[in-house]
Design an enzyme around this catalytic site. Structure first.
Site, PDB file in Angstrom:
ATOM      1  N   TYR A 174       0.818  -1.215   0.000  1.00 51.42           N
ATOM      2  CA  TYR A 174       0.000   0.000   0.000  1.00 51.42           C
ATOM      3  C   TYR A 174       0.849   1.262   0.000  1.00 51.42           C
ATOM      4  O   TYR A 174       2.022   1.242   0.266  1.00 51.42           O
ATOM      5  CB  TYR A 174      -1.045   0.002   1.110  1.00 51.42           C
ATOM      6  N   GLU A 175       0.169   2.382  -0.340  1.00 47.65           N
ATOM      7  CA  GLU A 175       0.815   3.677  -0.598  1.00 47.65           C
ATOM      8  C   GLU A 175       1.825   3.574  -1.744  1.00 47.65           C
ATOM      9  O   GLU A 175       2.791   4.336  -1.813  1.00 47.65           O
ATOM     10  CB  GLU A 175       1.511   4.232   0.659  1.00 47.65           C
ATOM     11  N   GLY A 176       1.601   2.622  -2.634  1.00 50.03           N
ATOM     12  CA  GLY A 176       2.509   2.428  -3.762  1.00 50.03           C
ATOM     13  C   GLY A 176       3.456   1.275  -3.496  1.00 50.03           C
ATOM     14  O   GLY A 176       4.171   1.266  -2.502  1.00 50.03           O
ATOM     15  N   GLN A 226       7.602   2.905  -5.724  1.00 52.74           N
ATOM     16  CA  GLN A 226       8.533   3.751  -4.970  1.00 52.74           C
ATOM     17  C   GLN A 226       9.870   3.867  -5.709  1.00 52.74           C
ATOM     18  O   GLN A 226      10.482   4.942  -5.767  1.00 52.74           O
ATOM     19  CB  GLN A 226       8.776   3.166  -3.568  1.00 52.74           C
TER      20      GLN A 226
END
Length: 604
Positions: free
Chosen positions: A443-445, A450
């Site tokens: 999650y969050e990429g 990243q």
């Protein structure tokens, strides 16, 4: 059974002796009250809460999970009581303005709190943790009325917040987002669409949930340039900020997941729900990145949390579990076998966990100082300072998120290996750490996202590698200060070579990308991991330098603490840092190795 003890010695070593947070705080507008006594009181107070309230309900909550019925989510036994204590302690408002009910202390103190909270019970920590991003977003982009209505309740913890970004078939690629925002005559908007994977999207811990939602206006430009951001509360507050009518926001279901089972991951349906524009029309992505960067630092802390928890629970087992005799000779002759900590391979895994945990903590706390400066610049509305600290933190963020979460998975694996078969069963908790750690790289990429952000956007696209040159220049300047120090020679020499290689690799990728665009994606994962190992090496060298000094001149901690620091640093440089060699070679491999195969040949 898993247990947690806040690593206060290491925390205090970093904030007092390595980074000198006291002097750092004196340069902040909101740092004057963060004196050593106050900082110590907050750190020790929350350590007690994490150890004695959050940690004991971690495993039981995983076994129970969240339940869902008729759009309502019930959290596991003990969660509501723990949250009530959290609110009563005022812990949510540590780093927020006093005018809205906060303590107005630096952001870094909240991040230290988040580390302890997350290590003790990561799924529970997500409920108040997601609220932090909501508060930061409204603080920076909200109108005075929005701040007055939402911030007091969010900062006390009476209300919670979420981030509603992901849709079915639309995760990282927001060009495909379909949620609509239709203007109403009263200046509000009717929000219609479905968001998925919404952490803490529905629960029974707070009386209201404030969703921060991405949606498109009817006349919005195509792509990400046409995305706006909205506040969409579960219950519509009145002018006094009290609960009013129920909004058209409904939880359709919760996900059945591999891990973090006591954190509700929701499908949220918006059926003409009343929303309030935050920030400028079609500029929602910029505002959402305020939320995303907060969440990404938090996810980096999750990597640290899983490393620390795996180490804390593997170490006592390695001291107690006996199997075979040490190759160098019998260590415990009065026992039927030696403790497995006497075996070099077990030491390798324990030292890897220790090196990762303490190195990661140093990286996070250093980034926390940047977050303090950025928050201070935002308060002062100093655009030049905002850009400066946002750029610095922007380089750190994908490394913290991508690199540290990958190490979290490795540390959890080592914990299971040390436990052997017992690491695979639920009673010991090692399999729980492994399951919960897995989501952190997603999650969050994902790690790949990243990595692409780091190499493609932060390094190559903006300034042609300038950020790497500036970062390595800082390391080289530091190395120069210790060039003649015999204790530090081994670390300084390795760092010097790595900095030169890092710049060479960056320049080589920049040149290659002019003809081979796919090299950016092909090399990005190796570039991210190389960056992480180098950054952690620098932090270990800095800690070693302080430790050598304190061994000679005395410090806050016992001599043995500093000795262990220098020995762990040596282990990291000699046993872990050589991994950069493989990443360096792999990232310069032509992308054709990955791209030459025809799609139809990917068969089985």
């Amino acid at each position: 059974m898993l247990t947690y003890k806040a690593p206060l010695r290491d925390i205090k070593f970093l904030i007092n002796e390595v980074f000198d947070f006291h002097s750092h705080y004196q340069g902040l507008d909101n740092g004057s009250t963060a004196d050593p006594e106050t900082v110590s009181m907050i750190v020790e107070g929350f350590a007690d809460f994490a150890e004695n309230v959050l940690s004991p309900i971690y495993q039981s909550a995983d076994a129970e999970g969240c339940s869902f019925k008729d759009g309502e989510v019930t959290t596991p036994t003990g969660f509501k009581q723990a949250y009530r204590q959290f609110v009563e302690g005022g812990w949510q408002g540590i780093s927020f303005p006093e005018e809205y009910g906060g303590m107005n202390l630096p952001m870094s103190l909240n991040l230290i709190k988040s580390e302890m909270m997350g290590t003790a019970n990561w799924p529970w920590s997500m409920y108040p943790g997601l609220t932090i991003g909501s508060v930061n977003t409204i603080l920076q982009y909200g109108t005075p009325d929005q701040k007055a209505i939402y911030l007091p309740k969010l900062i006390t913890g009476e209300w919670s917040g979420t981030m509603c970004l992901t849709e079915a078939g639309c995760g990282t690629d927001l060009n495909q987002m379909k949620t609509r925002a239709t203007p109403n005559e009263d200046g509000t908007y009717a929000i219609t669409g479905t968001k998925i994977f919404i952490s803490a999207g529905e629960h029974d811990l707070t009386e209201n949930i404030v969703h921060i939602v991405l949606a498109r206006l009817p006349d919005a430009p195509a792509g990400t340039k046409g995305i706006s951001l909205f506040i969409v509360p579960k219950f519509l507050p009145n002018e006094a900020g009290e609960l009013g009518d129920r909004n058209q926001v409904v939880c359709g279901s919760i996900e059945h997941k591999m891990g973090i089972k006591s954190s509700a991951t929701c499908v949220i349906n918006f059926d003409g729900a009343t929303g309030f524009l935050i920030g400028e029309p079609n500029k929602g992505l910029k505002a959402m990145f305020t939320y995303m960067n907060t969440a990404r630092i938090g996810t980096g802390i999750q990597g640290l949390a899983h490393i620390e928890l795996a180490f804390q629970n593997a170490l006592p087992y390695a001291k107690e579990r006996r199997s075979m005799r040490a190759l160098s000779g019998v260590k415990e002759p009065d026992k039927p076998a030696d403790a497995i900590i006497h075996h070099a391979d077990v030491r390798r895994m324990l030292l890897t966990q220790k090196a990762f945990a303490e190195g990661a903590r140093s990286m996070v706390y250093h980034a926390a100082r940047y977050a303090d400066h950025l928050a201070n610049a935002i308060i002062k509305e100093d655009e030049a300072a905002i850009k400066k600290w946002d750029d610095k933190l922007g380089f750190y963020t994908p490394i913290l998120k991508g690199f540290l979460t990958e190490l979290g998975i490795e540390a959890a694996k080592h914990g299971q290996q040390i436990y052997g078969g017992h690491g695979y069963i639920k009673e010991t908790g090692m399999e729980l750490i492994a399951r919960d750690a897995r989501i952190s790289t997603l999650y969050e990429g994902t790690t790949g996202i990243q990595a692409l952000d780091l190499l493609g956007r932060k390094v190559l696209l903006h300034g042609g590698g300038k950020v790497v040159r500036e970062y390595t220049a800082g390391i080289m300047k530091w190395c120069g200060e210790y060039a003649l120090d015999k204790d530090m020679r081994q670390f300084v020499w390795s760092l010097t070579k790595l900095c030169a290689e890092y710049n060479m690799l960056t320049a080589r990728l920049l040149l290659t990308a002019r003809k081979d665009r796919d090299i950016v994606s092909a090399a990005s994962d190796d570039f991210l991991m190389y960056s992480g190992y180098l950054m952690m090496a620098y932090h270990w060298a800095r800690m070693a330098a302080i430790a050598f000094d304190k061994m000679k001149n005395g410090g806050e901690q016992p001599y043995e603490f500093y000795l262990a620091k220098t020995q762990t640093a040596q282990f990291y440089f000699e046993k872990i840092l050589p991994r950069t060699n493989a990443h360096a070679e792999a990232m310069t491999t032509p992308s054709s190795v990955m791209m030459q195969m025809d799609i139809e040949h990917f068969s089985f």
